[in-house]
Design a protein around this motif. Structure first.
Motif: not given
Length: 96
Positions: A17, A33, A45, A47-49, A53-54
């Motif tokens: 996070n 960020t 890409r 990270f998947e959000r 949470s990441y």
């Protein structure tokens, strides 16, 4: 890509996070960020959000393995440089 990019990537991957990554790096959450957004604009890409949470994406997992190796080498280099500096001392030279 520079070492700072990898540091931010690793911190977020490890913490999962933005708040934890910011704490680890000693920066604001907005800095994390912004840096991750810039990195993803270049690399894709990472990270998947999911909410706050990441999770590391499949592309991010490839990068994570390489980033972990770079991190280990940087830490090894820092320890080596500290060790080399242990025997040094100050030399003073005076002129009349």
């Amino acid at each position: 890509m520079d070492w700072d990019d990898l540091r931010f990537f690793l911190a977020l991957a490890r913490a999962g996070n933005v708040k934890g990554a910011a704490r680890e790096l000693g920066v604001d959450t907005s800095t994390v960020t912004r840096r991750i957004a810039a990195l993803e604009a270049t690399a894709g890409r990472l990270f998947e959000r999911v909410g706050a949470s990441y999770a590391v994406s499949s592309l991010g997992k490839e990068m994570l393995a390489a980033a972990e190796r770079v991190d280990a080498e940087m830490k090894r280099l820092a320890r080596r440089l500290e060790h080399l500096g242990e025997g040094s001392s100050t030399v003073r030279v005076s002129f009349p």
